[in-house]
Design an enzyme around this catalytic site. Structure first.
Site, PDB file in Angstrom:
ATOM      1  N   GLU A 288     -11.469   1.193  -3.318  1.00  0.00           N
ATOM      2  CA  GLU A 288     -10.820   1.584  -2.064  1.00  0.00           C
ATOM      3  C   GLU A 288      -9.565   2.385  -2.392  1.00  0.00           C
ATOM      4  O   GLU A 288      -9.251   2.643  -3.559  1.00  0.00           O
ATOM      5  CB  GLU A 288     -10.457   0.340  -1.247  1.00  0.00           C
TER       6      GLU A 288
ATOM      7  N   ASP B  57       0.818  -1.224   0.000  1.00  0.00           N
ATOM      8  CA  ASP B  57       0.000   0.000   0.000  1.00  0.00           C
ATOM      9  C   ASP B  57       0.847   1.268   0.000  1.00  0.00           C
ATOM     10  O   ASP B  57       0.677   2.150   0.852  1.00  0.00           O
ATOM     11  CB  ASP B  57      -0.932   0.023   1.213  1.00  0.00           C
TER      12      ASP B  57
END
Length: 527
Positions: A178, A13
């Protein structure tokens, strides 16, 4: 050319930003302490870890957080000389009930201390802070249940959310929208999102609007980036990206990736970070410089950047005063991490000269007070080795070498005592929380120091455990599977770690002393 991945092992991420001539990446750390690892580069190829952002329990309390809970998808940004970090602390992730608390911290010195956290909301995970060109700031939220992307203005003086909270994007239709990031480039507001879930259908999608409030149109050639399935040498799980622009105006996308081997779709290295060069096409949409939409194992370097030097990470740590720049373990730390908490007074570099002393608390399957100093696995073929002195009196006391993914999935190779109080070595395996003995206990002839070793094979699929006492290496068990330490088996988001470990479930706080720790390429037995 830049070789991918740029951050190897558990580094998912990525959020990337440039400040002057320096590039910084922040990555998720989930239940591992300290929170949000930070990396620095001058050339986008060579990266050095410069510490972490969340280093105090007043900033982050993860005691009791579930496996693969904790810190999700930080967003690192930079504006007017100050660094900002938005992050989520995930307390539960069961079924429909995701408790996701979002916070903001900041600093003027990215290598120094960060502020105390400001609570923002708990609407969904993966929020980001957007600094618009007119000085206004916005919180970009996804909604739990992947129900879309919200925008709300935030007051840069009080950090209170103000005004309307508006849903500006429902997603491209791929699903699992997301990780939103917003950018104001020219006349367009670009919205970058992760879609497809964080597995093998992961991707990066782009939408744009002429207003921060939308409506946003999806790129007609969506997705911008995904993975080429069916190729053993291709990066997989590619998605969750963030944009950065070089000093000369070139664009790059840092993104999550994974490297399964032998076509088995098992990732013992966890989710890593890669980077791709981008260009804007004639219609103002971002495209991969290499063409197509598949992430590549290498990408073009920036044209006007002088290559930096690769970080030299010592494989062997000796816990002697001349090697330590700080007396306190939690200041020195040197890339080590621990589950859910700082080790604090349970780790000492001064209690015994030349040793790291670890004090035993709860067992490795606890979600609370575990004493483990670990480093992430960064290559498939590695060796972890440590020399330890430990003098247990009860079967509930154990110390040695841990090879783990999370609290439910691990190997423990350590020293304890049997029912008669004699010192023995045990090799334990936890698979989904079910703990078994991999061998019969090995009786030790003396209570002297023991050297423990775990060595993985060339493809990382197997691990062999050995020990040495009084100069002779002994193999305990060969070719144990590492499948139990993969994302796919654990249904998790982290990666495999090796570390020095001790527990004392009697509550008597027995300590173990570690003389050194090695994590690197396999060595000859003589060394």
């Amino acid at each position: 050319m830049i070789q991918n991945p740029i951050l190897k092992g558990f580094c998912p991420d990525p959020s990337i930003v440039r400040a002057g001539d320096d590039y910084y990446i922040a990555v998720s750390t989930f239940e591992w302490w300290p929170g949000v690892k930070l990396f620095l580069s001058k050339d986008l190829q060579n990266w050095t870890q410069i510490g972490a952002a969340l280093t105090r329990k007043s900033q982050l309390d993860m005691i009791g957080d579930p496996t693969s809970g904790g810190v999700w998808a930080p967003c690192l940004s930079y504006d007017n000389g100050r660094f900002y970090l938005v992050f989520t602390d995930v307390k539960t992730k069961k079924g429909r009930f995701y408790n996701t608390h979002n916070y903001l911290v900041w600093t003027d010195d990215i290598r120094g201390e960060w502020s105390e956290p400001v609570y923002l909301n708990s609407i969904g995970f993966d929020p980001s802070l957007f600094h618009d060109n007119d000085g206004k700031k916005y919180l970009i939220n996804m909604v739990n249940g992947f129900k879309g992307v919200l925008v709300q203005e935030i007051d840069p003086q009080t950090w209170e959310l103000i005004g309307e909270r508006k849903k500006v994007y429902a997603g491209s239709g791929i699903g699992c929208t997301e990780g939103p990031h917003m950018y104001h480039i020219g006349e367009w507001y670009y919205l970058l999102t992760a879609e497809g879930g964080t597995g093998y259908d992961h991707c990066v999608t782009v939408a744009r609007s002429r207003s921060v409030w939308g409506p946003f149109e999806t790129d007609p050639h969506n997705p911008l980036l995904t993975s080429e399935r069916g190729r053993d040498d291709a990066l997989q799980k590619c998605g969750h990206g963030d944009l950065v622009q070089t000093q000369s105006g070139e664009w790059y996308l840092a993104h999550l990736c994974a490297r399964p081997k032998n076509g088995n779709n098992l990732c013992v290295l966890g989710r890593e970070t890669a980077i791709q060069k981008l260009v804007l096409d004639a219609d103002g949409w971002f495209r991969l410089k290499c063409g197509g939409r598949y992430a590549k194992n290498q990408t073009e370097s920036p044209e006007e950047i002088v290559p930096g030097n690769a970080e030299v990470v010592p494989a062997l740590d000796r816990f002697v005063p001349e090697n330590l720049t700080e007396n306190g373990w939690n200041r020195w730390q040197n890339g080590y991490c621990s589950p859910r908490r700082p080790l604090g007074s349970d780790a000492s570099l001064t209690a015994r000269n030349g040793y790291l002393r670890l004090i035993g608390r709860e067992s490795l399957n606890s979600l609370h007070r575990v004493t483990l100093a670990a480093k992430r696995q960064t290559a498939l073929c590695m060796e972890a080795c440590t020399r330890m002195e430990f003098h247990p009196e009860y079967e509930e006391q154990l110390a040695g070498l841990a090879y783990m993914y999370d609290a439910m999935n691990f190997y423990l190779f350590g020293k304890t005592v049997d029912a008669e109080g004699d010192p023995v070595l045990v090799l334990l395996k936890s698979d989904g929380g079910v703990i078994t003995d991999e061998t019969e206990p090995i009786r030790l002839e003396t209570d002297d120091a023991v050297t423990f070793r775990a060595r993985t094979g060339q493809d990382g699929a197997k691990v062999t455990f050995s020990y040495r006492q009084n100069g002779v290496w002994n193999t305990v068990k060969e070719d144990c599977t590492t499948e139990i330490l993969t994302d796919e088996h654990c249904r998790g988001f982290t990666g495999a770690h090796f570390g020095m470990y001790v527990h004392d479930m009697t509550g008597l706080a027995l300590h173990a002393d570690f003389e050194w720790f090695y994590l690197g390429e396999p060595q000859e037995d003589e060394t």
